[in-house]
Design a protein around this motif. Structure first.
Motif, PDB file in Angstrom:
ATOM      1  N   VAL A  42      28.364  10.750  13.713  1.00 53.36           N
ATOM      2  CA  VAL A  42      27.200   9.878  13.862  1.00 53.36           C
ATOM      3  C   VAL A  42      26.894   9.227  12.521  1.00 53.36           C
ATOM      4  O   VAL A  42      26.733   9.902  11.504  1.00 53.36           O
ATOM      5  N   SER A  43      26.804   7.906  12.521  1.00 54.68           N
ATOM      6  CA  SER A  43      26.580   7.157  11.290  1.00 54.68           C
ATOM      7  C   SER A  43      25.561   6.056  11.528  1.00 54.68           C
ATOM      8  O   SER A  43      25.291   5.688  12.675  1.00 54.68           O
ATOM      9  N   PRO A  44      24.984   5.494  10.452  1.00 51.53           N
ATOM     10  CA  PRO A  44      24.065   4.368  10.632  1.00 51.53           C
ATOM     11  C   PRO A  44      24.694   3.192  11.360  1.00 51.53           C
ATOM     12  O   PRO A  44      24.031   2.514  12.146  1.00 51.53           O
ATOM     13  N   ILE A  47      24.516   3.742  15.064  1.00 52.66           N
ATOM     14  CA  ILE A  47      23.159   3.507  15.582  1.00 52.66           C
ATOM     15  C   ILE A  47      22.873   2.019  15.662  1.00 52.66           C
ATOM     16  O   ILE A  47      22.285   1.535  16.643  1.00 52.66           O
ATOM     17  N   GLU A  48      23.310   1.261  14.671  1.00 55.75           N
ATOM     18  CA  GLU A  48      23.092  -0.186  14.686  1.00 55.75           C
ATOM     19  C   GLU A  48      23.814  -0.843  15.860  1.00 55.75           C
ATOM     20  O   GLU A  48      23.286  -1.784  16.473  1.00 55.75           O
ATOM     21  N   SER A  49      24.979  -0.347  16.217  1.00 59.83           N
ATOM     22  CA  SER A  49      25.691  -0.912  17.357  1.00 59.83           C
ATOM     23  C   SER A  49      24.987  -0.584  18.666  1.00 59.83           C
ATOM     24  O   SER A  49      25.040  -1.376  19.615  1.00 59.83           O
ATOM     25  N   ILE A  50      24.321   0.557  18.732  1.00 59.69           N
ATOM     26  CA  ILE A  50      23.573   0.928  19.932  1.00 59.69           C
ATOM     27  C   ILE A  50      22.327   0.074  20.065  1.00 59.69           C
ATOM     28  O   ILE A  50      22.003  -0.421  21.145  1.00 59.69           O
ATOM     29  N   VAL A  51      21.626  -0.109  18.961  1.00 60.30           N
ATOM     30  CA  VAL A  51      20.378  -0.880  18.978  1.00 60.30           C
ATOM     31  C   VAL A  51      20.662  -2.354  19.239  1.00 60.30           C
ATOM     32  O   VAL A  51      20.004  -2.993  20.068  1.00 60.30           O
ATOM     33  N   GLY A  52      21.591  -2.910  18.516  1.00 58.60           N
ATOM     34  CA  GLY A  52      21.999  -4.291  18.747  1.00 58.60           C
ATOM     35  C   GLY A  52      21.117  -5.342  18.127  1.00 58.60           C
ATOM     36  O   GLY A  52      21.528  -6.490  17.984  1.00 58.60           O
ATOM     37  N   THR A  53      19.884  -4.996  17.756  1.00 66.23           N
ATOM     38  CA  THR A  53      18.956  -5.962  17.160  1.00 66.23           C
ATOM     39  C   THR A  53      18.212  -5.298  16.018  1.00 66.23           C
ATOM     40  O   THR A  53      18.151  -4.070  15.922  1.00 66.23           O
ATOM     41  N   ALA A  54      17.621  -6.109  15.179  1.00 65.24           N
ATOM     42  CA  ALA A  54      16.850  -5.592  14.055  1.00 65.24           C
ATOM     43  C   ALA A  54      15.478  -5.114  14.527  1.00 65.24           C
ATOM     44  O   ALA A  54      15.018  -5.466  15.605  1.00 65.24           O
ATOM     45  N   ARG A  57      12.905   1.558  13.997  1.00 68.14           N
ATOM     46  CA  ARG A  57      13.568   2.433  14.960  1.00 68.14           C
ATOM     47  C   ARG A  57      13.327   3.899  14.624  1.00 68.14           C
ATOM     48  O   ARG A  57      13.196   4.285  13.465  1.00 68.14           O
ATOM     49  N   MET A  58      13.268   4.682  15.709  1.00 63.28           N
ATOM     50  CA  MET A  58      13.263   6.134  15.613  1.00 63.28           C
ATOM     51  C   MET A  58      14.533   6.626  16.297  1.00 63.28           C
ATOM     52  O   MET A  58      14.850   6.192  17.405  1.00 63.28           O
ATOM     53  N   VAL A  59      15.251   7.534  15.645  1.00 63.73           N
ATOM     54  CA  VAL A  59      16.535   7.984  16.157  1.00 63.73           C
ATOM     55  C   VAL A  59      16.502   9.493  16.394  1.00 63.73           C
ATOM     56  O   VAL A  59      16.082  10.266  15.521  1.00 63.73           O
ATOM     57  N   PHE A  60      16.952   9.873  17.590  1.00 62.99           N
ATOM     58  CA  PHE A  60      17.050  11.276  17.962  1.00 62.99           C
ATOM     59  C   PHE A  60      18.493  11.567  18.360  1.00 62.99           C
ATOM     60  O   PHE A  60      19.096  10.829  19.141  1.00 62.99           O
ATOM     61  N   VAL A  61      19.047  12.644  17.816  1.00 65.03           N
ATOM     62  CA  VAL A  61      20.400  13.076  18.148  1.00 65.03           C
ATOM     63  C   VAL A  61      20.308  14.422  18.854  1.00 65.03           C
ATOM     64  O   VAL A  61      19.757  15.381  18.305  1.00 65.03           O
ATOM     65  N   ASN A  62      20.799  14.476  20.066  1.00 61.74           N
ATOM     66  CA  ASN A  62      20.698  15.677  20.901  1.00 61.74           C
ATOM     67  C   ASN A  62      19.257  16.161  21.036  1.00 61.74           C
ATOM     68  O   ASN A  62      18.988  17.356  21.108  1.00 61.74           O
ATOM     69  N   GLY A  63      18.339  15.201  21.055  1.00 62.53           N
ATOM     70  CA  GLY A  63      16.934  15.516  21.260  1.00 62.53           C
ATOM     71  C   GLY A  63      16.147  15.769  20.000  1.00 62.53           C
ATOM     72  O   GLY A  63      14.923  15.929  20.060  1.00 62.53           O
ATOM     73  N   TYR A  64      16.800  15.786  18.831  1.00 64.06           N
ATOM     74  CA  TYR A  64      16.131  16.097  17.571  1.00 64.06           C
ATOM     75  C   TYR A  64      16.002  14.840  16.711  1.00 64.06           C
ATOM     76  O   TYR A  64      16.961  14.078  16.558  1.00 64.06           O
ATOM     77  N   TYR A  65      14.834  14.680  16.128  1.00 63.02           N
ATOM     78  CA  TYR A  65      14.575  13.513  15.283  1.00 63.02           C
ATOM     79  C   TYR A  65      15.407  13.588  14.014  1.00 63.02           C
ATOM     80  O   TYR A  65      15.513  14.640  13.367  1.00 63.02           O
ATOM     81  N   VAL A  66      16.003  12.437  13.642  1.00 61.96           N
ATOM     82  CA  VAL A  66      16.826  12.351  12.439  1.00 61.96           C
ATOM     83  C   VAL A  66      16.219  11.288  11.531  1.00 61.96           C
ATOM     84  O   VAL A  66      16.337  10.083  11.798  1.00 61.96           O
ATOM     85  N   ALA A  67      15.582  11.727  10.462  1.00 65.20           N
ATOM     86  CA  ALA A  67      14.840  10.811   9.595  1.00 65.20           C
ATOM     87  C   ALA A  67      15.758   9.822   8.887  1.00 65.20           C
ATOM     88  O   ALA A  67      15.419   8.633   8.760  1.00 65.20           O
ATOM     89  N   HIS A 110      12.331   0.277  18.394  1.00 66.08           N
ATOM     90  CA  HIS A 110      13.437   0.921  19.101  1.00 66.08           C
ATOM     91  C   HIS A 110      13.304   2.439  19.026  1.00 66.08           C
ATOM     92  O   HIS A 110      13.051   3.007  17.958  1.00 66.08           O
ATOM     93  N   VAL A 111      13.488   3.075  20.155  1.00 66.38           N
ATOM     94  CA  VAL A 111      13.574   4.536  20.228  1.00 66.38           C
ATOM     95  C   VAL A 111      14.965   4.863  20.756  1.00 66.38           C
ATOM     96  O   VAL A 111      15.277   4.579  21.916  1.00 66.38           O
ATOM     97  N   VAL A 112      15.800   5.450  19.904  1.00 67.35           N
ATOM     98  CA  VAL A 112      17.205   5.686  20.231  1.00 67.35           C
ATOM     99  C   VAL A 112      17.423   7.177  20.496  1.00 67.35           C
ATOM    100  O   VAL A 112      17.080   8.020  19.656  1.00 67.35           O
ATOM    101  N   HIS A 113      17.997   7.476  21.647  1.00 67.15           N
ATOM    102  CA  HIS A 113      18.364   8.855  21.983  1.00 67.15           C
ATOM    103  C   HIS A 113      19.876   8.910  22.169  1.00 67.15           C
ATOM    104  O   HIS A 113      20.431   8.284  23.074  1.00 67.15           O
ATOM    105  N   LEU A 114      20.535   9.686  21.304  1.00 66.22           N
ATOM    106  CA  LEU A 114      21.986   9.785  21.317  1.00 66.22           C
ATOM    107  C   LEU A 114      22.410  11.206  21.683  1.00 66.22           C
ATOM    108  O   LEU A 114      21.953  12.177  21.072  1.00 66.22           O
TER     109      LEU A 114
END
Length: 393
Positions: A42-44, A47-54, A57-67, A110-114
């Motif tokens: 998992v890399s920035p 995440i940018e490819s998932i979001v697609g736009t500027a 964003r808040m990013v969660f990996v397997n349900g856990y927040y990743v600052a 954006h709220v990203v759940h990976l």
């Protein structure tokens, strides 16, 4: 790691009629909750490819927040992105987006759940993803939920709660593009105040089994909501969308507009319910489901529910299931356009009723690209009239 615990209904719950409940139950039972931690895969840039736009964003990996993957430190006064404390020993915290009274923020949050199944041993990871959106009176915000995953089996247990204050205006997008072996169980609850307006759009293209339930409570006068969605199903995917709009106050308006594209052995289903409570007046509710079946083995199901308990109402519903226009396909082919490109053009035209309604241009382009990529796997054999479909009253 802990054993999975998730509440599922019994087979008697008709709202789960089109979902493979036994299979979902078995997958949940065989899954485990991963521990906190971010795999090296998992890399920035991912995440940018998932979001697609500027945008924030808040990013969660397997349900856990990743600052260190998140970016929401420059929000204006009155707009906050937080992480709630876990309310259960085996669950991580929820993403919380709050907007104060009268605050208007145009940039999408954006709220990203990976889901990363590789973080646990087979058969898969069970990920709890929770999002809370609280919008004050007279405020405006755009929230984009993105669900994605790396290869491997996973089960996503997703809950979103949206509270919209009086006279508030909310745009909400839910994009599910998880891995091909993923199981997605999503629930979105929207509660609206007086004279509020919500536009919510769901895009479902990923996962092996995906269920998306949307519940709307119009509990104050003059509330309005527009609900739209696109589902692209191929292979042996099964996508099930269930919408319930409860008109519990007078002079409220709702529209449901869903489009399905079904190919190969896929199955897409839409169930839409409109409830009009006793004593309400001036209700305006409409529902449409349009489906494009691309293969004789594909199946599309549509089921409207109307529970009308008042007299002063205007309610309509309609469902169509069809195939690509062979004359239009022939015309494009006669102009030298390759068969695959011609089919892609017709599919794009079919879904544009929803994609063109996305007001934020970068997000609109991102969604259109996701849908086009999912539909590009359509078979090159034109569908025939034996393609299965049902529409239940």
């Amino acid at each position: 790691m802990t054993e999975a615990r998730i509440e599922l209904p019994t087979e008697r719950d008709d709202r789960w009629h089109y979902a493979p409940l036994d299979e979902i139950t078995d997958r949940v039972a065989r899954s485990v909750r991963p521990s906190a931690g971010v795999p090296t895969s998992v890399s920035p840039s991912l995440i940018e490819s998932i979001v697609g736009t500027a945008g924030p964003r808040m990013v969660f990996v397997n349900g856990y927040y990743v600052a260190w993957l998140s970016d929401h430190g420059a929000l204006p006064a009155g707009v906050r992105c937080d992480v709630s404390d876990a309310d259960h020993a085996d669950r991580a915290g929820a993403a919380v987006v709050s907007v104060g009274d009268g605050v208007r923020f145009e940039e999408p949050i954006h709220v990203v759940h990976l889901a990363v199944p590789g973080a646990v041993d087979e058969p898969g990871a069970l990920v709890s993803a929770r999002t809370i959106v609280d919008v004050g009176a007279g405020a405006h915000v755009t929230v984009v939920e993105a669900y994605a995953g790396l290869d491997g089996p996973s089960v996503a247990d997703v809950t979103t709660s949206i509270r919209v204050g009086d006279r508030a205006d909310v745009a909400h997008y839910r994009i599910q593009n998880e891995a091909s072996a993923a199981t997605h169980i999503g629930r979105t609850r929207i509660d609206q105040g007086a004279d509020s307006a919500v536009r919510t759009t769901s895009v479902t293209v990923g996962g092996d089994v995906a269920r998306n339930a949307i519940e709307v409570h119009l509990g104050a006068p003059d509330a309005r909501i527009e609900i739209s969605g696109i589902s692209v199903t191929g292979g042996h995917q099964r996508h099930d969308t269930v919408v319930t709009v409860d008109h519990a106050a007078s002079n409220c308006a709702s529209s449901q507009r869903f489009i399905g594209v079904v190919d190969d052995h896929g199955r897409g289903a839409f169930s839409g319910e409109i409830i009009v409570r006793p004593g309400t007046t001036g209700t305006d509710a409409h529902q449409t489901s349009r489906n494009l079946v691309l293969d004789p083995n594909a199946e599309a199901d549509a089921r409207p529910w109307l529970t009308i308990l008042a007299d002063d109402v205007r309610c309509t519903h309609g469902a169509t299931v069809g195939r690509l226009d062979e004359e239009a396909l022939h015309y494009l082919r006669s102009r030298g356009i390759a068969l695959g490109d011609a089919r892609a053009m017709l599919i794009d035209a079919f879904v544009r009723d929803v994609t063109d309604a996305i007001s934020h241009e970068p997000l609109r382009e991102h969604v259109a690209a996701l849908v086009a990529a999912a539909a590009s796997n359509a078979s090159t054999t034109p569908a025939i009239d034996s393609a299965r479909s049902t529409a239940r009253p």
